[in-house]
Design a protein around this motif. Structure first.
Motif, PDB file in Angstrom:
ATOM      1  N   GLU B 179       0.748  -1.459  -0.176  1.00 18.29           N
ATOM      2  CA  GLU B 179       0.140   0.359   0.312  1.00 18.29           C
ATOM      3  C   GLU B 179       0.747   1.269  -0.048  1.00 18.29           C
ATOM      4  O   GLU B 179       0.383   2.445  -0.675  1.00 18.29           O
ATOM      5  N   ALA B 180       2.000   1.189   1.046  1.00 15.35           N
ATOM      6  CA  ALA B 180       2.874   2.374   0.582  1.00 15.35           C
ATOM      7  C   ALA B 180       3.488   2.765  -0.610  1.00 15.35           C
ATOM      8  O   ALA B 180       3.037   3.431  -1.273  1.00 15.35           O
ATOM      9  N   LYS B 181       3.518   1.620  -1.243  1.00 10.25           N
ATOM     10  CA  LYS B 181       3.624   2.084  -2.627  1.00 10.25           C
ATOM     11  C   LYS B 181       2.838   2.488  -3.877  1.00 10.25           C
ATOM     12  O   LYS B 181       3.116   3.296  -4.716  1.00 10.25           O
ATOM     13  N   ALA B 182       1.617   1.916  -3.548  1.00  8.02           N
ATOM     14  CA  ALA B 182       0.609   2.917  -4.125  1.00  8.02           C
ATOM     15  C   ALA B 182       0.141   3.970  -4.935  1.00  8.02           C
ATOM     16  O   ALA B 182       0.181   5.125  -4.986  1.00  8.02           O
ATOM     17  N   LYS B 183       0.376   4.514  -2.418  1.00  4.85           N
ATOM     18  CA  LYS B 183       0.364   5.532  -1.569  1.00  4.85           C
ATOM     19  C   LYS B 183       1.069   5.951  -3.071  1.00  4.85           C
ATOM     20  O   LYS B 183       1.194   7.887  -3.698  1.00  4.85           O
ATOM     21  N   GLU B 184       2.618   5.916  -3.086  1.00  7.88           N
ATOM     22  CA  GLU B 184       3.359   6.268  -4.371  1.00  7.88           C
ATOM     23  C   GLU B 184       3.367   6.724  -5.090  1.00  7.88           C
ATOM     24  O   GLU B 184       3.521   7.978  -5.724  1.00  7.88           O
ATOM     25  N   PHE B 185       2.695   6.117  -5.826  1.00  4.13           N
ATOM     26  CA  PHE B 185       2.642   6.197  -7.781  1.00  4.13           C
ATOM     27  C   PHE B 185       1.326   7.259  -7.360  1.00  4.13           C
ATOM     28  O   PHE B 185       1.425   8.024  -8.073  1.00  4.13           O
ATOM     29  N   VAL B 186       0.384   7.258  -6.622  1.00  2.67           N
ATOM     30  CA  VAL B 186      -0.846   7.710  -7.051  1.00  2.67           C
ATOM     31  C   VAL B 186      -0.337   9.511  -6.391  1.00  2.67           C
ATOM     32  O   VAL B 186      -0.957  10.237  -7.388  1.00  2.67           O
ATOM     33  N   ASN B 187       0.512   9.440  -5.549  1.00  2.00           N
ATOM     34  CA  ASN B 187       0.862  10.670  -5.793  1.00  2.00           C
ATOM     35  C   ASN B 187       1.570  11.039  -6.244  1.00  2.00           C
ATOM     36  O   ASN B 187       2.133  12.469  -7.062  1.00  2.00           O
ATOM     37  N   ALA B 188       2.821  10.292  -6.568  1.00  2.00           N
ATOM     38  CA  ALA B 188       3.403  11.321  -8.117  1.00  2.00           C
ATOM     39  C   ALA B 188       2.526  11.076  -8.993  1.00  2.00           C
ATOM     40  O   ALA B 188       2.442  12.407 -10.604  1.00  2.00           O
ATOM     41  N   LEU B 189       1.446  10.205  -9.593  1.00  2.00           N
ATOM     42  CA  LEU B 189       0.511  10.718 -10.938  1.00  2.00           C
ATOM     43  C   LEU B 189      -0.081  11.924  -9.963  1.00  2.00           C
ATOM     44  O   LEU B 189       0.183  12.989 -11.294  1.00  2.00           O
ATOM     45  N   PHE B 190      -0.548  12.422  -8.916  1.00  2.00           N
ATOM     46  CA  PHE B 190      -1.255  13.310  -9.197  1.00  2.00           C
ATOM     47  C   PHE B 190      -0.544  14.961  -8.971  1.00  2.00           C
ATOM     48  O   PHE B 190      -0.286  15.928  -9.147  1.00  2.00           O
ATOM     49  N   LYS B 191       0.599  14.783  -8.194  1.00  2.00           N
ATOM     50  CA  LYS B 191       2.191  15.594  -8.962  1.00  2.00           C
ATOM     51  C   LYS B 191       2.614  16.207 -10.598  1.00  2.00           C
ATOM     52  O   LYS B 191       2.645  16.889 -10.769  1.00  2.00           O
ATOM     53  N   ASN B 192       1.400  15.053 -11.138  1.00  2.00           N
ATOM     54  CA  ASN B 192       1.445  15.688 -13.096  1.00  2.00           C
ATOM     55  C   ASN B 192       0.672  16.595 -12.928  1.00  2.00           C
ATOM     56  O   ASN B 192       0.089  15.841 -14.452  1.00  2.00           O
TER      57      ASN B 192
END
Lengths: 278, 340, 295
Positions: B179-192
């Motif tokens: 889940e931590a990795k998934a959070k990182e992923f969506v976080n990176a996505l919404f940074k874009n």
């Protein structure tokens, strides 16, 4: 004088007109506004405080107040200039320009919103000019400020214009004959007498801008924490079924409206006193 | 069948305006409160249903439409917008009507029609600029630096929640359910994400008309529509190999329909969505049909991809997904901190 | 060269700026107004006609657009009428009499100016919505306010509340009470006094207020958006219809309907200027008469 006015008037209709006014005012404005407070009362004070100080709400207040303040300040400077030019100078088409100043009053906000968005989007007329400079207007706080400048444009012009018109040239002549140059005359003589009306105009423009919704939602991009204005946040909270949160934000804005109105009235009073009873 | 449409307004002493038009007995007016991208679908479907109903009963049905963001529409129904049927973007919004509407809609609404009350489905795809200059093929391309992604705000837009959940599911799947990795992923996505419109329509306009962003995350049907209406040759669809099965539900607003004497026609209206005529219209408007025969006919239009559903254990249904991800202080609030 | 002392007549000091400053200031002011006022206006008309006159005609005559026009006109005329009656009554009470709390009352009348349109809509939802204070009762009695015409009228009345009163209060105050007192002492009734004495004096101010009130009423977006329900052809006003079309990938049609509203705005400005003109002329005549009367 006051004693004279306070004697019973012979003109009929006081009771009915005042009664009707109060009734209508209560039904349309006061009672509906009270429900807002009633609804917020379902929150405890602590919950209310937490609601209105959450980062997202604070960010929206900061944007709404910040952008409105900047827009009002721009309108303060430019409005004074426009009023000056309209009153003091002659040029072709002046009457038309004068009439056009009120356009933001008359143009529906949604029309203003889509027009400004089209203008300032990257592929719009203004956007194309700004883009090479690295300036993005639409969907940024700058866009919000532009929309708020548009809707607040007439206020300062319209408050300053009459005062400037009635301002006798005698004082200016006196100042000039005493050796003051034009800039000094403006700074020391003209500007102080215009100041109350400029401030009134700024306050009015600010009050209008803080609550503005229609023209801003199109151009702002509505990003939480960045370009989300407070009125939009009320709508957003409603859409999330968060009635208490929405009304809490609304109450804060409403209280601010009260404060602003009293400030504006005080300014106008100062204006009248400074400028003599008219 | 009899309908009375009575608008009466009395406000105390001040306002007493009366609008009253009582319609003829055989004229039925139905209100369908829907979300944004279904305008074209229901325009066609309403005409077809009107004909069908006329042939069957002789009555004339006029169907009024209201469109807007799904959450906004649900709130309007809760506040008294007298919808006979709702056709929204996600089950959560209909659940909210059942929950907060004071019983205008039964809480078991999803069991009243086949397929969880979703007559058509869709999925989330990518819309990219012509020639796909950034080479976007799959979800992990969205988090690359320099790729700008357009999606509406998941807090306000139903469609955007599907976008977000699809990204979440992808990230979990590719990180061994970390889940931590998934959070990182969506976080990176919404940074874009440079613009977060409040609704799906707003995002499409931003992407197609304002030419902002490299990728638009959107419903498949909306992507087709955007290409047809606006951007023929300017944008193209990229269907990722994995996505989410978006199930926009429909329901009769029981109490309102009954009160207006529309219960029968409202039910027939929604059931007509499941017939081959209804399914055909859905498919023509780029919604994936449920009916096998129609699906087969339109198979070329809808690439077969790996689709996860909202009832998958990683989400656990809408209620849980909503609480975990989109409620205040939920995962979305934690990851989405613009300006930081 | 002989320098002669200036004649003894007083020399006028320069009361204006050098030419280049005048030019510069005028240019800046006009550029600012051009960018902020003319460009948006121009965009509306150019975008409206971008698909040709035929498409324009079709966009403004399709049934939903016409329904929106009808609703807008209906809502605006009811609102203007109600606020007109209120404005006259309030101005009469405030301008012709002295009483305690008067300035507070004026502030309250101004309040809707400062309230965000979104809040103006919200309060009626809280009051008349199904989950609101009177919602259940209204529902039991089959009375629709929110998401129907009455709600739209109410929201419009709220946002245009102060317009007529604001114009009339200072005007009636300025005109004092002598004429009315004279009429009453000659035996005129209250209504006669109003229609024969007061109304002719305030007619231009009244018209001015009505024009502004009408413009805002027809153009209101935020407040009406909250209470409308957005039912196509039924509860969409023109500004809402603009939004709908804009969201339907139909910007040309959106701008076509918007151009009608922009035209309305221009008509409003012209009417307003004409009224201002009349008022100034009347006032000038009055001053001349008064001056000719003073020995």
């Amino acid at each position: 004088m006051t004693v004279l006015l306070k004697r019973r008037s012979v003109i009929p209709g006081f009771g009915i007109t005042l009664g009707y006014s109060l009734l209508y005012l209560s039904l349309i404005v006061l009672i509906p506004l009270t429900t807002l407070f009633l609804k917020t009362a379902s929150l405890t004070l602590a919950a209310f405080w937490e609601e209105v100080t959450s980062p997202r709400v604070l960010a929206s207040f900061k944007l709404s107040f910040g952008a409105s303040l900047i827009a009002a300040a721009i309108n303060g400077v430019m409005g004074l200039l426009v009023a000056w030019v309209l009153v003091r100078y002659r040029f072709w088409g002046k009457r038309i320009v004068d009439a056009l100043v009120d356009l933001p009053f008359a143009l529906p906000t949604s029309v203003a919103g889509i027009a400004l968005t089209t203008l300032y989007a990257k592929n719009g007329w203004m956007g194309q000019l700004l883009d090479p400079l690295g300036i993005q207007a639409a969907f940024t706080p700058l866009g919000v400020t532009i929309a708020l400048t548009f809707i607040g444009l007439p206020f300062v012009v319209r408050t300053v214009q009459p005062v400037l018109q009635d301002l006798g040239v005698e004082v200016e002549e006196a100042a000039a004959s005493l050796g003051a140059n034009r800039l000094q005359t403006f700074r020391k003589v003209i500007f102080p007498s215009l100041l109350p009306s400029v401030l009134t105009g700024i306050a009015l423009a600010f009050a209008r801008a803080v609550g503005e919704y229609g023209s801003v939602v199109f151009i702002s991009g509505n990003m939480p924490m960045r370009t989300e204005i407070a009125p939009l946040l009320i709508m957003t909270k409603l859409e999330q079924y968060d009635y208490a949160g929405a009304t809490a934000v609304a109450v804060v804005m409403l209280l601010l409206s009260f404060v602003l109105l009293f400030a504006i009235n005080a300014l106008q009073w100062w204006n009248r006193r400074k400028y003599g009873a008219r | 069948m009899r309908t009375e449409n009575v608008y009466r307004a009395t406000l105390g002493i001040v306002l007493s305006v009366t609008f009253a038009f009582a319609a003829a007995a055989k004229d039925i007016t139905l209100l369908n409160v829907s979300y944004d991208p279904t305008r074209e679908l229901y325009q066609e479907f309403n005409a077809s249903f009107g004909q069908y109903w006329k042939d069957k009963t002789g009555d004339t049905v006029t169907i009024n439409q209201s469109h807007g963001g799904s959450g906004k529409q649900a709130r309007a129904v809760i506040d008294g917008l007298s919808a006979d049927v709702v056709t929204l973007a996600l089950a959560y919004d209909v659940d909210q009507i059942a929950l907060r509407g004071g019983g205008i809609l039964p809480s078991n609404w999803q069991t009243l029609l086949p397929n969880n009350s979703t007559p058509y489905t869709s999925t989330i795809v990518f819309l990219v600029r012509k020639g796909n200059p950034k080479g976007v093929k799959d979800w992990d391309d969205l988090v690359k630096p320099g790729v700008s992604v357009i999606t509406p705000n998941p807090k306000t837009s139903g469609g955007a929640r599907w976008n977000y959940l699809a990204a979440w599911a992808y990230a979990l799947k590719h990180n061994n359910n970390d889940e931590a990795k998934a959070k990182e992923f969506v976080n990176a996505l919404f940074k874009n994400v440079p613009v977060l419109d409040s609704g799906a329509r707003g995002s499409t306009t931003t992407f197609v008309e304002r030419k902002i962003g490299d990728v638009l995350l959107t419903w498949e049907n909306e992507a087709f529509l955007a290409i047809n209406e606006l951007g023929k040759g300017a944008v193209e669809i990229v269907t990722p190999p994995f996505s989410i099965l978006a199930e926009p539900p429909v329901a009769v607003v029981d109490r309102v329909a009954k009160k207006q004497g529309n219960a029968e026609v409202a039910k027939a209206y929604l059931e007509y969505l499941y017939t081959s005529e209804g399914q055909e219209i859905a498919a023509k408007n780029f919604y994936r049909p449920r009916l096998e025969a129609v699906a087969a006919k339109y198979a070329a239009q809808f690439p077969r991809i790996d689709l996860i559903t909202i009832d998958d254990p990683i989400f656990g249904g809408w209620k849980k997904a909503q609480d975990v991800h989109f409620a205040d202080k939920g995962v979305f609030d934690q990851i989405y901190q613009p300006g930081k | 060269m002989t320098v002669k002392e200036a004649a003894p007549r007083p020399q006028r000091p320069t009361i204006t700026e050098p030419v280049w400053v005048r030019w510069l200031l005028t240019a800046i002011a006009l550029a600012f107004l051009g960018v902020f006022l003319l460009l948006p206006l121009a965009v509306v008309f150019i975008e409206a006609l971008s698909k040709g006159l035929g498409a324009y005609g079709k966009a403004v005559t399709e049934p939903d657009a016409l329904a929106a026009v009808r609703l807008t006109v209906t809502a605006a005329s009811i609102s203007v009428f109600l606020n007109l009656v209120f404005g006259v009554a309030a101005a009469w009470a405030i301008a012709k009499y002295e009483f305690r709390g008067k300035s507070f009352l004026i502030t309250l009348i101004d309040l809707p100016f400062a309230v965000s349109p979104v809040i103006s809509g919200l309060i009626y939802v809280l009051l008349f919505g199904l989950q609101g204070l009177f919602g259940p009762w209204l529902n039991d009695h089959d009375i629709k306010i929110i998401f129907a015409v009455p709600g739209i009228v109410l929201a419009t009345v709220f946002v245009t509340f102060p317009f007529v009163a604001r114009e009339l209060i200072p005007l009636m105050h300025e005109q004092g009470t002598e004429e009315e007192e004279a009429a009453v002492s000659l035996g005129a009734s209250g209504f006669q006094t109003f229609f024969r004495v007061t109304l002719p004096n305030i007619k231009w101010g009244l018209l001015y207020g009505v024009i502004l009130c009408n413009a805002r009423a027809m153009g209101e977006f935020g407040a009406v958006s909250v209470v409308s329900g957005h039912i196509r052809g039924i509860t969409n006003t023109m500004p809402l219809h603009v939004e709908v079309l804009y969201n339907e990938y139909n910007p040309a049609a959106a701008f076509a309907v918007a151009s009608l509203l922009a035209l309305l705005a221009l008509v409003t400005l012209i009417a307003k200027t004409a009224v201002e003109w009349r008022t100034q002329r009347d006032r000038k005549e009055l001053v001349e008469i008064q001056e000719s009367l003073t020995p």
